[in-house]
Write an enzyme that holds these catalytic residues in place. Structure first.
Site, mmCIF file in Angstrom:
data_model
loop_
_atom_site.group_PDB
_atom_site.id
_atom_site.type_symbol
_atom_site.label_atom_id
_atom_site.label_comp_id
_atom_site.label_asym_id
_atom_site.label_seq_id
_atom_site.Cartn_x
_atom_site.Cartn_y
_atom_site.Cartn_z
ATOM 1 C CB SER A 116 -15.449 -9.471 -6.034
ATOM 2 O OG SER A 116 -15.256 -8.095 -5.932
ATOM 3 C CB ILE A 117 -19.054 -13.247 -4.311
ATOM 4 C CG1 ILE A 117 -19.119 -13.078 -2.781
ATOM 5 C CG2 ILE A 117 -19.722 -14.555 -4.739
ATOM 6 C CD1 ILE A 117 -20.513 -12.926 -2.213
ATOM 7 C CG ASP A 161 -22.683 2.397 -13.739
ATOM 8 O OD1 ASP A 161 -23.786 1.912 -13.403
ATOM 9 O OD2 ASP A 161 -22.214 3.419 -13.215
ATOM 10 C CB VAL A 162 -26.564 -2.051 -14.349
ATOM 11 C CG1 VAL A 162 -25.838 -3.367 -14.528
ATOM 12 C CG2 VAL A 162 -26.648 -1.669 -12.874
ATOM 13 C CB ILE A 189 -23.926 -6.270 -9.445
ATOM 14 C CG1 ILE A 189 -25.220 -6.395 -10.260
ATOM 15 C CG2 ILE A 189 -22.725 -6.598 -10.319
ATOM 16 C CD1 ILE A 189 -25.314 -5.423 -11.422
ATOM 17 C CE1 TYR A 252 -27.785 -8.161 3.006
ATOM 18 C CE2 TYR A 252 -29.941 -9.001 2.425
ATOM 19 C CZ TYR A 252 -28.615 -8.771 2.116
ATOM 20 O OH TYR A 252 -28.142 -9.155 0.889
ATOM 21 C CE LYS A 259 -28.623 -9.672 -2.393
ATOM 22 N NZ LYS A 259 -27.901 -9.589 -3.675
ATOM 23 C CB THR A 290 -17.171 -8.359 -0.312
ATOM 24 O OG1 THR A 290 -18.524 -8.058 0.030
ATOM 25 C CG2 THR A 290 -16.999 -9.861 -0.421
HETATM 26 N N1 LIG Z 1 -20.542 -10.267 0.993
HETATM 27 C C1 LIG Z 1 -21.546 -10.956 1.507
HETATM 28 O O1 LIG Z 1 -21.602 -11.229 2.702
HETATM 29 C C2 LIG Z 1 -22.645 -11.465 0.612
HETATM 30 C C3 LIG Z 1 -23.452 -12.523 1.054
HETATM 31 C C4 LIG Z 1 -24.474 -12.987 0.224
HETATM 32 C C5 LIG Z 1 -24.675 -12.382 -1.003
HETATM 33 N N2 LIG Z 1 -23.870 -11.361 -1.403
HETATM 34 C C6 LIG Z 1 -24.125 -10.770 -2.732
HETATM 35 O O2 LIG Z 1 -23.031 -11.055 -3.575
HETATM 36 C C7 LIG Z 1 -23.017 -10.104 -4.638
HETATM 37 C C8 LIG Z 1 -21.612 -9.588 -4.821
HETATM 38 O O3 LIG Z 1 -21.211 -8.803 -3.722
HETATM 39 P P1 LIG Z 1 -19.790 -8.960 -3.010
HETATM 40 O O4 LIG Z 1 -20.073 -9.258 -1.589
HETATM 41 O O5 LIG Z 1 -18.895 -9.833 -3.791
HETATM 42 O O6 LIG Z 1 -19.235 -7.462 -3.005
HETATM 43 P P2 LIG Z 1 -18.374 -6.645 -4.083
HETATM 44 O O7 LIG Z 1 -18.398 -5.239 -3.583
HETATM 45 O O8 LIG Z 1 -17.077 -7.271 -4.311
HETATM 46 O O9 LIG Z 1 -19.249 -6.784 -5.397
HETATM 47 C C9 LIG Z 1 -20.384 -5.995 -5.646
HETATM 48 C C10 LIG Z 1 -20.312 -5.622 -7.105
HETATM 49 O O10 LIG Z 1 -21.478 -4.896 -7.482
HETATM 50 C C11 LIG Z 1 -21.059 -4.010 -8.481
HETATM 51 N N3 LIG Z 1 -22.011 -2.951 -8.732
HETATM 52 C C12 LIG Z 1 -22.608 -2.106 -7.845
HETATM 53 N N4 LIG Z 1 -23.341 -1.193 -8.529
HETATM 54 C C13 LIG Z 1 -23.214 -1.477 -9.853
HETATM 55 C C14 LIG Z 1 -23.688 -0.895 -11.049
HETATM 56 N N5 LIG Z 1 -24.444 0.208 -11.027
HETATM 57 N N6 LIG Z 1 -23.352 -1.445 -12.226
HETATM 58 C C15 LIG Z 1 -22.579 -2.552 -12.278
HETATM 59 N N7 LIG Z 1 -22.053 -3.136 -11.173
HETATM 60 C C16 LIG Z 1 -22.366 -2.595 -9.984
HETATM 61 C C17 LIG Z 1 -19.746 -3.475 -7.939
HETATM 62 O O11 LIG Z 1 -18.994 -2.846 -8.963
HETATM 63 C C18 LIG Z 1 -19.101 -4.742 -7.426
HETATM 64 O O12 LIG Z 1 -18.322 -5.346 -8.427
HETATM 65 C C19 LIG Z 1 -24.053 -9.057 -4.269
HETATM 66 O O13 LIG Z 1 -25.262 -9.361 -4.937
HETATM 67 C C20 LIG Z 1 -24.242 -9.269 -2.790
HETATM 68 O O14 LIG Z 1 -25.505 -8.827 -2.323
HETATM 69 C C21 LIG Z 1 -22.858 -10.897 -0.629
#
Ligand SMILES: NC(=O)c1ccc[n+]([C@@H]2O[C@H](COP(=O)([O-])OP(=O)(O)OC[C@H]3O[C@@H](n4cnc5c(N)ncnc54)[C@H](O)[C@@H]3O)[C@@H](O)[C@H]2O)c1
Length: 351
Positions: A116-117, A161-162, A189, A252, A259, A290
């Site tokens: 996860s990021i 969980d939001v 998230i 996307y 976003k 991820t």
């Molecule tokens: N992976 C990529 O390429 C990328 C690129 C740019 C931005 N992002 C953004 O980074 C952020 C993190 O995503 P990631 O890639 O680390 O993936 P990830 O799956 O590791 O993280 C996503 C998180 O969102 C949480 N989440 C989803 N629904 C939820 C809810 N109802 N309540 C609480 N938490 C909830 C999940 O539990 C998870 O921890 C996101 O906003 C994603 O859009 C990702």
């Protein structure tokens, strides 16, 4: 000493072979379970007993990434053998001599696992001396988050969980009680129902649109609202965005719309909260493999394009994103706010 080379086997349940995005291997030695995940572009992770101990992204392909990580695994076991295994969790956090964020306290939301990021951010903030509270989505996610929270020495680990009324408020109430103040929040998230995310924007249902914008954007507004009274001495709010907000990125879809709203939210919040010393930023990483990204079709093609086109000719890692985010929380960045910071090897400047 290790008497013989580790016997690596393909992990059950994972696709292996040409076309598989991630290949996973597992080996056992003594009482340790070692796992290697490798990706076609030469990135890979090594975990010992569920905890990440190495990450590489400079191999020329998957095969070389595997060989490098297998060598690191052998060395890791040799180092572990004579002494006890007590150093394992702390070794997950990089060592930074200058504790530039010492004394700061923050909340990190969005750790699902070690890819996860949010985990990249948590490691960077912790390495620089900050204390971090973390959340996990539900009981199923808890077993993956617990060891990571342990490595971070997180004093506050709570479910969030939001979509569950009251859980977000409970997290901020606990922070108010235990800490009394807050210096940063990382909102990492996003969510979109599959039918909404994988269909055309023109076809999206009201329900799909609302679910996407609710979790992926409104929750950031709500977190800012709850953080504001705790940021009496100022602070920094972060959210994660993606370039698909600015340009039409294939597959996307509706998440790009969410976003765009999120980045605009950042600017309004920055204007409103700036006079109180609260800064607000969106971080825009390049694509990362991820769990969330696995919901985007043809993600491999997106990664290949990013690597080939970015001036840096490199994919970013969660650690790259983490240190860039941590920098913006430092007082040295006090006159920067409302920014969308690209951590994408420069991809966004190229036509
Ligand atoms: N992976 C990529 O390429 C990328 C690129 C740019 C931005 N992002 C953004 O980074 C952020 C993190 O995503 P990631 O890639 O680390 O993936 P990830 O799956 O590791 O993280 C996503 C998180 O969102 C949480 N989440 C989803 N629904 C939820 C809810 N109802 N309540 C609480 N938490 C909830 C999940 O539990 C998870 O921890 C996101 O906003 C994603 O859009 C990702």
């Amino acid at each position: 000493m290790i008497a013989k080379r580790l016997d690596w086997k393909a992990k059950e349940g994972f696709a292996v072979g040409r076309g598989a995005t991630i290949q996973a291997f597992v080996a056992s030695a003594d009482k340790s379970k070692l796992e290697i995940d490798v990706m076609p572009w030469g990135e890979g992770y090594l975990r010992a007993d569920g905890q990440e101990i190495a990450h590489i992204n400079d191999a020329k392909d998957r095969r070389q990434a595997f060989r490098k990580l297998a060598d690191i695994a052998e060395r890791h076991l040799e180092e572990q053998m004579p002494e006890s295994k007590t150093k394992k969790t702390s070794s997950m956090i990089p060592v930074a001599k200058a504790k530039l964020l010492e004394g700061k306290k923050g909340l990190i939301v969005g750790i699902a696992n070690e890819n996860s990021i949010a985990w990249g951010c948590a490691k960077a903030f912790r390495a620089l001396g900050a204390e971090v509270a973390v959340t996990y989505l539900n009981e199923k996610a808890k077993k993956y988050v617990d060891p990571l929270a342990g490595a971070l020495d997180s004093p506050i680990v709570m479910p969030l969980d939001v979509n569950v009324p009251g859980q977000m408020e409970a997290v901020f109430e606990r922070i108010a009680t235990d800490w009394g103040n807050l210096d940063f929040v990382v909102h990492s998230i996003a969510f979109s129902p599959k039918a909404a995310l994988q269909g055309r924007v023109v076809d999206v249902s009201r329900e799909g649109f609302l679910a996407t914008i609710d979790v992926s954007c409104w929750t950031f507004i709500r977190m800012a609202h709850l953080a504001e009274p705790l940021m009496r001495k100022g602070g920094t709010l972060f959210t994660m965005t993606y370039y698909g907000s600015q340009r039409v990125v294939k597959n996307y879809n509706i998440m790009g719309v969410a976003k765009a709203a999120l980045e605009c939210t950042v600017r309004y919040l920055a204007a409103e909260l700036g006079p109180k010393g609260i800064r607000v930023h969106a971080i825009s990483p390049g694509p990362l493999a991820t769990r969330a990204a696995s919901g985007i079709p043809e993600f491999d093609a997106l990664l290949d394009k990013a690597k080939g086109k970015a001036p840096a000719r490199s994919l970013v890692s969660i650690d790259d994103v983490g240190v860039a985010t941590a920098f913006l929380a430092h007082d040295a960045a006090r006159l920067m706010t409302g920014e969308t910071l690209y951590v994408d090897g420069g991809y966004h400047i190229i036509d």
